[in-house]
Design a protein around this motif. Structure first.
Motif, PDB file in Angstrom:
ATOM      1  N   ASP A  21       0.856  -1.393  -0.122  1.00  0.00           N
ATOM      2  CA  ASP A  21       0.008  -0.090   0.127  1.00  0.00           C
ATOM      3  C   ASP A  21       0.968   1.316  -0.045  1.00  0.00           C
ATOM      4  O   ASP A  21       0.525   2.193  -0.796  1.00  0.00           O
ATOM      5  CB  ASP A  21      -1.051  -0.087   1.191  1.00  0.00           C
ATOM      6  N   ARG A  22       2.012   1.213   0.777  1.00  0.00           N
ATOM      7  CA  ARG A  22       2.864   2.351   0.976  1.00  0.00           C
ATOM      8  C   ARG A  22       3.956   1.990   1.532  1.00  0.00           C
ATOM      9  O   ARG A  22       4.106   0.794   2.037  1.00  0.00           O
ATOM     10  CB  ARG A  22       2.058   3.546   1.651  1.00  0.00           C
ATOM     11  N   THR A  23       5.046   2.911   1.669  1.00  0.00           N
ATOM     12  CA  THR A  23       6.189   2.547   2.466  1.00  0.00           C
ATOM     13  C   THR A  23       6.268   3.285   3.675  1.00  0.00           C
ATOM     14  O   THR A  23       5.430   4.494   3.909  1.00  0.00           O
ATOM     15  CB  THR A  23       7.733   2.930   1.700  1.00  0.00           C
ATOM     16  N   GLY A  24       7.114   2.803   4.602  1.00  0.00           N
ATOM     17  CA  GLY A  24       7.216   3.524   5.763  1.00  0.00           C
ATOM     18  C   GLY A  24       8.569   3.529   6.154  1.00  0.00           C
ATOM     19  O   GLY A  24       9.347   3.041   5.535  1.00  0.00           O
ATOM     20  N   ILE A  25       8.704   4.225   7.289  1.00  0.00           N
ATOM     21  CA  ILE A  25      10.254   4.576   7.729  1.00  0.00           C
ATOM     22  C   ILE A  25      10.556   4.178   9.080  1.00  0.00           C
ATOM     23  O   ILE A  25       9.504   4.192  10.113  1.00  0.00           O
ATOM     24  CB  ILE A  25      10.642   5.944   7.800  1.00  0.00           C
ATOM     25  N   CYS A  26      11.395   3.300   9.494  1.00  0.00           N
ATOM     26  CA  CYS A  26      11.777   2.889  10.738  1.00  0.00           C
ATOM     27  C   CYS A  26      12.093   3.973  11.739  1.00  0.00           C
ATOM     28  O   CYS A  26      13.200   4.874  11.421  1.00  0.00           O
ATOM     29  CB  CYS A  26      12.853   1.749  10.989  1.00  0.00           C
TER      30      CYS A  26
ATOM     31  N   TYR B  43       4.431   6.546   8.587  1.00  0.00           N
ATOM     32  CA  TYR B  43       3.835   6.489   7.482  1.00  0.00           C
ATOM     33  C   TYR B  43       3.172   7.542   7.162  1.00  0.00           C
ATOM     34  O   TYR B  43       2.490   8.141   7.882  1.00  0.00           O
ATOM     35  CB  TYR B  43       3.410   5.132   6.888  1.00  0.00           C
ATOM     36  N   ASP B  44       2.867   8.099   5.845  1.00  0.00           N
ATOM     37  CA  ASP B  44       2.054   9.210   5.518  1.00  0.00           C
ATOM     38  C   ASP B  44       0.729   8.849   5.491  1.00  0.00           C
ATOM     39  O   ASP B  44       0.219   7.832   4.634  1.00  0.00           O
ATOM     40  CB  ASP B  44       2.462   9.706   4.128  1.00  0.00           C
ATOM     41  N   PHE B  45      -0.265   9.304   6.477  1.00  0.00           N
ATOM     42  CA  PHE B  45      -1.596   8.865   6.482  1.00  0.00           C
ATOM     43  C   PHE B  45      -2.352   9.758   5.751  1.00  0.00           C
ATOM     44  O   PHE B  45      -2.229  10.911   5.515  1.00  0.00           O
ATOM     45  CB  PHE B  45      -1.925   9.240   7.891  1.00  0.00           C
TER      46      PHE B  45
ATOM     47  N   SER C 190      -0.840   1.463  18.291  1.00  0.00           N
ATOM     48  CA  SER C 190      -1.440   2.253  16.971  1.00  0.00           C
ATOM     49  C   SER C 190      -1.787   3.795  17.271  1.00  0.00           C
ATOM     50  O   SER C 190      -2.761   4.031  17.884  1.00  0.00           O
ATOM     51  CB  SER C 190      -2.668   1.546  16.530  1.00  0.00           C
ATOM     52  N   LYS C 191      -1.123   4.586  16.404  1.00  0.00           N
ATOM     53  CA  LYS C 191      -1.562   5.924  15.965  1.00  0.00           C
ATOM     54  C   LYS C 191      -1.868   6.345  14.756  1.00  0.00           C
ATOM     55  O   LYS C 191      -1.834   5.368  13.974  1.00  0.00           O
ATOM     56  CB  LYS C 191      -0.261   6.701  16.502  1.00  0.00           C
ATOM     57  N   LYS C 192      -2.260   7.495  14.462  1.00  0.00           N
ATOM     58  CA  LYS C 192      -2.727   7.981  13.206  1.00  0.00           C
ATOM     59  C   LYS C 192      -1.730   7.822  12.267  1.00  0.00           C
ATOM     60  O   LYS C 192      -2.138   7.250  11.235  1.00  0.00           O
ATOM     61  CB  LYS C 192      -2.795   9.536  13.223  1.00  0.00           C
ATOM     62  N   SER C 193      -0.322   7.928  12.204  1.00  0.00           N
ATOM     63  CA  SER C 193       0.610   7.586  11.158  1.00  0.00           C
ATOM     64  C   SER C 193       1.648   7.008  11.791  1.00  0.00           C
ATOM     65  O   SER C 193       2.833   7.290  11.079  1.00  0.00           O
ATOM     66  CB  SER C 193       0.950   8.873  10.617  1.00  0.00           C
ATOM     67  N   GLU C 194       1.684   6.174  12.865  1.00  0.00           N
ATOM     68  CA  GLU C 194       2.653   5.470  13.246  1.00  0.00           C
ATOM     69  C   GLU C 194       1.951   4.259  13.811  1.00  0.00           C
ATOM     70  O   GLU C 194       1.140   4.112  14.311  1.00  0.00           O
ATOM     71  CB  GLU C 194       2.925   6.567  14.511  1.00  0.00           C
TER      72      GLU C 194
END
Length: 196
Positions: free
Chosen positions: A102-107, A123-125, A149-153
């Motif tokens: 779906d998308r990439t994320g960053i550690c 990740y970009d929400f 779990s958070k909005k973009s994290e």
């Protein structure tokens, strides 16, 4: 369809450009069992086998895949998480994984939790992908349970076996990862968006 249970690690042995496509050659211990046109997930990205030679096989990633995943960042010698498509009737030990990132994320951080390692990713929400506490997420093809779990994290706790047998052992702060959000959650988010 996949389960997010990594079978083995492969090693990238060759990268070859052809126009906007990228051909990846990978050495793995299950190459001898593969067939042309078979699907294999590479760090969670479903790619089709187009060539086999000895203990190496080749897959092709198109521009769309390169734009939305971390595949283009691979270098010769890099390890990749590998999983073959699920057989009908097999036990589903992970969760339903499509192999469509779906998308990439960053550690963002890596913390020792006395028996496990907690990785936090940002990740970009945009509202189309969500995580929920104790829900499922796929990170570089690995089926995991969400914590914090958070909005973009979100965070995941990795047991020593998973750490040792996947690319998680190679992660550092800033590592780009492939994220596939839970398919049921994606449908719920979509329906909420249509009705909200």
């Amino acid at each position: 369809m996949f389960t997010g249970i990594i079978e083995t690690l492969g090693v990238v042995t060759k990268l070859e450009r052809e126009k906007e496509n990228l051909h990846l050659t990978v050495k793995s211990n299950f190459t001898h069992e593969l067939k042309i046109d078979q699907s294999v997930a590479h760090n969670g990205v479903c790619l089709t086998v187009v060539g086999i030679e000895n203990d190496e096989y080749t897959v092709t990633a198109i521009k769309e895949t390169l734009d939305k995943t971390n595949i283009e960042e691979l270098k010769v010698g890099d390890e990749v998480n590998l999983e073959r498509g699920m057989k009908l009737g097999d036990r589903l030990d992970g969760h339903i994984v499509q192999g469509h990132v779906d998308r990439t994320g960053i550690c963002k951080s890596i913390e020792d939790a006395e028996g496990s390692t907690v990785f936090t990713f940002t990740y970009d929400f945009d509202g189309s992908n969500i995580t929920i506490e104790k829900g499922s997420i796929t990170v570089n093809g690995v089926s995991l349970t969400v914590v914090n779990s958070k909005k973009s994290e979100f965070s995941v706790a990795i047991i020593p076996f998973t750490y040792a047998h996947t690319t998680f052992k190679n992660f550092v702060v800033g590592t780009k990862v492939n994220l596939e959000f839970d398919v049921i959650g994606k449908y719920v988010a979509r329906l909420h968006g249509l009705n909200g």
